[in-house]
Write an enzyme that holds these catalytic residues in place. Sequence first.
Site, PDB file in Angstrom:
ATOM      1  N   TRP A 325      -2.663  12.720  40.407  1.00  0.00           N
ATOM      2  CA  TRP A 325      -3.838  11.908  40.730  1.00  0.00           C
ATOM      3  C   TRP A 325      -5.114  12.697  40.513  1.00  0.00           C
ATOM      4  O   TRP A 325      -6.142  12.152  40.104  1.00  0.00           O
ATOM      5  CB  TRP A 325      -3.753  11.458  42.193  1.00  0.00           C
ATOM      6  CG  TRP A 325      -4.944  10.673  42.673  1.00  0.00           C
ATOM      7  CD1 TRP A 325      -5.123   9.319  42.621  1.00  0.00           C
ATOM      8  CD2 TRP A 325      -6.137  11.192  43.290  1.00  0.00           C
ATOM      9  NE1 TRP A 325      -6.339   8.969  43.162  1.00  0.00           N
ATOM     10  CE2 TRP A 325      -6.989  10.103  43.573  1.00  0.00           C
ATOM     11  CE3 TRP A 325      -6.567  12.483  43.617  1.00  0.00           C
ATOM     12  CZ2 TRP A 325      -8.234  10.257  44.180  1.00  0.00           C
ATOM     13  CZ3 TRP A 325      -7.812  12.640  44.214  1.00  0.00           C
ATOM     14  CH2 TRP A 325      -8.627  11.533  44.488  1.00  0.00           C
ATOM     15  N   HIS A 326      -5.059  14.001  40.753  1.00  0.00           N
ATOM     16  CA  HIS A 326      -6.260  14.821  40.661  1.00  0.00           C
ATOM     17  C   HIS A 326      -6.731  15.054  39.230  1.00  0.00           C
ATOM     18  O   HIS A 326      -7.915  15.360  39.029  1.00  0.00           O
ATOM     19  CB  HIS A 326      -6.038  16.169  41.356  1.00  0.00           C
ATOM     20  CG  HIS A 326      -6.166  16.095  42.845  1.00  0.00           C
ATOM     21  ND1 HIS A 326      -5.131  15.704  43.669  1.00  0.00           N
ATOM     22  CD2 HIS A 326      -7.217  16.334  43.673  1.00  0.00           C
ATOM     23  CE1 HIS A 326      -5.530  15.717  44.921  1.00  0.00           C
ATOM     24  NE2 HIS A 326      -6.796  16.094  44.953  1.00  0.00           N
ATOM     25  N   GLY A 327      -5.870  14.947  38.265  1.00  0.00           N
ATOM     26  CA  GLY A 327      -6.362  15.161  36.909  1.00  0.00           C
ATOM     27  C   GLY A 327      -5.268  15.241  35.876  1.00  0.00           C
ATOM     28  O   GLY A 327      -4.086  15.453  36.189  1.00  0.00           O
TER      29      GLY A 327
END
Length: 484
Positions: A325-327
Amino acid sequence: MLFNSIDFAIFLPVVFFLYWFVTQRNLKIQNLLLVVASYLFYGWWDWRFLTLIMFSSVVDYAVGLGLSRANNRARRKLLLWVSIIVNLGFLGFFKYYNFFIDNFIAAFAFFGVSLSKNTLNIILPVGISFYTFQTLSYSIDVYRKKIEPTKDFIAFCAFVSFFPQLVAGPIERATNLLPQFYKKRVFDYAAAVNGMRQILWGLFKKIVIADNCARYANIIFNNYHDYSGSTLLLGAFFFTFQIYGDFSGYSDIAIGTSSLFGFKLKRNFAYPYFSRDMAEFWRRWHISLSTWFRDYLYIPLGGSHCTILKKIRNLFLIFTVSGFWHGANWTFIAWGLFNAISFLPLLVLDKNRNNLDIVASGRVLPSFSELFRILRTFLLIVISWVFFRAETIGDAFIYIRNIFTLSLISAPGFRGDEEVQTTIFLIIAFIIVEWCGREHQHALSGMERVLPRTGRWVSYIVLILITYFYGNFSESIEFIYFQF
């Protein structure tokens, strides 16, 4: 529009004045003002991305109405999947398209097959991971019948685009935030004062702590081959406080700003660096995302009410998804897996809920045992952030390996600003203030109980002066989580 910008310093009082003095008598007009202000706030970066928020709002509003009329289970599931596909489809395209294409080509290249690269020049819309999860949670909760679908389109658009928390959270649930748009807001002086305190503390975290730490963390991480183990550890230490000051500072400003308009947002950080184990850390760090994954992924998979093997599966799945989700980079997945491995012994030994209270509650100092556990957990957190910050997984492993060499016992030093000692002193002062305020919602919220009015105003002025004289105004540094 950045919270720490002149633009926002003008925008906020103008919207505040219109909100309380011009539109207060009509709730729908007041909500419409918030929608217009939120779209202006977001469109300040690139107005074209407003179409994404508009389209997502229309789809989920329509899905909610459809679910209210559908009694057939298959039709209800179909409507839910429409919301999931639209929201995650947008997120996947803008955030992960090039990542998957690059890795697909790399996989074929490993077997000696060359494919032409056809990636797009895609600009990641600011905050897309936050508002897609927020609007998606509405559809899921309506499907689960936890909330009644709204028929007020303006209120729903205001919920999706509410400017204080639009681009970097907290990720709000419709069950908490949406009903607040239905009822008339009354100005609460005490809440507004506390909100201003939280905004001041958030700005201090961002401009003084995070942005100064960023200066030195960037120098060390970008040239990590040149430095000793002690300097690399210092660089990881700086990034640890950069990301906390940056992200929790944004949340503080968002929650404080919301208070000015009569809204209560959920807490997003609860002094995570005072945690005594990794389970406690994840109950205190980015709470809105952790609980989102818990409620919409972890629990539906069985959570902790299943066999030990399934518990372990669920644990690794939740942290892998959180990392992704973060990248769109393997470093984020490695960061998620590192946290899963750190969490694993607590889960297996059934100790993941041992520390539910506030550390050293009612005492000035922690016990030796508590201090040891805090420092041990903090070291794990510092190492985990190396994976988060590094350009590649290989860089992260080399960085960590180079920390644990004989040069770790040498004095740190690097080619950078000689004012680094001032930043370290400010971090220590910051830790002390946070420790003293750890039993409150934010570090300044309990001031009226311990300081007289004059003392409080002196504290505010000192904090403003420190921010003015020691804040990093030399470069414009966006909030880290804007990229997510």
